[in-house]
Design an enzyme around this catalytic site. Structure first.
Site, mmCIF file in Angstrom:
data_model
loop_
_atom_site.group_PDB
_atom_site.id
_atom_site.type_symbol
_atom_site.label_atom_id
_atom_site.label_comp_id
_atom_site.label_asym_id
_atom_site.label_seq_id
_atom_site.Cartn_x
_atom_site.Cartn_y
_atom_site.Cartn_z
ATOM 1 N N CYS A 22 -7.522 -9.109 -103.304
ATOM 2 C CA CYS A 22 -6.474 -10.112 -103.505
ATOM 3 C C CYS A 22 -6.095 -10.765 -102.163
ATOM 4 O O CYS A 22 -6.886 -11.486 -101.588
ATOM 5 C CB CYS A 22 -5.278 -9.474 -104.212
ATOM 6 S SG CYS A 22 -4.205 -10.654 -105.058
ATOM 7 N N HIS B 158 -8.158 -6.058 -108.795
ATOM 8 C CA HIS B 158 -7.633 -4.861 -108.137
ATOM 9 C C HIS B 158 -8.276 -3.591 -108.688
ATOM 10 O O HIS B 158 -7.781 -3.018 -109.663
ATOM 11 C CB HIS B 158 -6.123 -4.775 -108.349
ATOM 12 C CG HIS B 158 -5.331 -5.809 -107.628
ATOM 13 N ND1 HIS B 158 -4.811 -5.606 -106.364
ATOM 14 C CD2 HIS B 158 -4.955 -7.064 -107.992
ATOM 15 C CE1 HIS B 158 -4.145 -6.690 -105.983
ATOM 16 N NE2 HIS B 158 -4.222 -7.589 -106.948
ATOM 17 N N GLU C 132 -8.067 -0.701 -107.414
ATOM 18 C CA GLU C 132 -7.126 0.406 -107.186
ATOM 19 C C GLU C 132 -6.101 0.545 -108.308
ATOM 20 O O GLU C 132 -5.414 1.565 -108.402
ATOM 21 C CB GLU C 132 -6.423 0.231 -105.830
ATOM 22 C CG GLU C 132 -5.300 -0.781 -105.786
ATOM 23 C CD GLU C 132 -5.752 -2.231 -105.650
ATOM 24 O OE1 GLU C 132 -4.877 -3.101 -105.436
ATOM 25 O OE2 GLU C 132 -6.968 -2.500 -105.749
#
Length: 224
Positions: free
Chosen positions: A86, A193, A195
């Site tokens: 991002c 993302h 994560e």
């Protein structure tokens, strides 16, 4: 293997990234401030999402002048692993480690949802994904519309640098590009993302194979 999670003023995904690699994947990692000047004890760098320096001027434009950036560039030129998600992707384009730029979403709206992605599994960041797999990862951005000139796009395709591709219209990105790597294959930036896709409770574990690939490929290089 020890990873540095860089924290800029305005970062808000740094804790997510540290949790994913340290608590879920068991990789040694710690926060490093934007004003640090050394990454000597680390083997890889992670640039988190968020709004570094409030996204003033444009995303990543001020972060590029942080003292730690010189070390990030050194890491990349030495062939060490650098990953940005991002805002981290935006920073990587600003500092010239990845080609192109990220523009405002074509809808002019902030997008926050899970999106389907096609994965190029022939990279060090994605080798642990099955061939021809389709995964789902969250996105949360207002400026994720990837753009580059025709010559650069041709080179990205020819040199196998397009790593993640949206499988639906998301933000207007050229060729539906969601993530790219550099020609050497040690620097990757992506808008989704991974994560945030580490536990079933969160809706997906599709991010685990991403970090497993980092462990296998970049961790292996350290042990040789």
């Amino acid at each position: 293997m020890k990873l540095a999670v860089i924290v800029f003023p305005g970062s808000n995904c740094d804790a997510d990234l540290l949790w994913a690699v340290k608590e879920v994947m068991g990789i040694d990692a710690e926060f490093v401030r934007h004003d640090a000047t050394s990454l000597a004890k680390f083997d890889g760098v992670l640039l988190p999402g968020g709004f570094s320096y409030g996204d003033y001027l444009r995303c990543g434009a001020i972060a590029r002048f942080s003292p730690i950036i010189n070390e990030v560039i050194r890491f990349a030129t030495e062939g060490k692993m650098v990953f940005g998600t991002c805002n981290g992707f935006q920073i990587l384009t600003e500092i010239g480690l990845l080609p192109g730029t990220l523009l405002r979403n074509d809808s002019l709206r902030f997008i926050c949802k899970s999106v389907p992605l096609k994965v190029n599994t022939h990279t060090k960041f994605t080798s642990e994904y099955p061939e021809n797999v389709s995964i789902h990862l969250p996105v949360a951005h207002g400026e994720g519309n990837y753009y580059c000139d025709e010559k650069t796009l041709k080179e990205l395709k020819e040199k196998n640098q397009i790593v993640f591709t949206y499988q639906e219209k998301v933000n207007g990105s050229l060729a539906n590009i969601a993530g790219i790597c550099n020609e050497q294959g040690n620097v990757l930036g992506m808008m989704p993302h991974p994560e945030r896709a580490m536990e079933e409770l969160l809706g997906s574990t599709d991010g685990r194979s991403f970090f497993a690939s980092i462990i296998k490929n970049f961790g292996k290089e350290l042990s040789q």
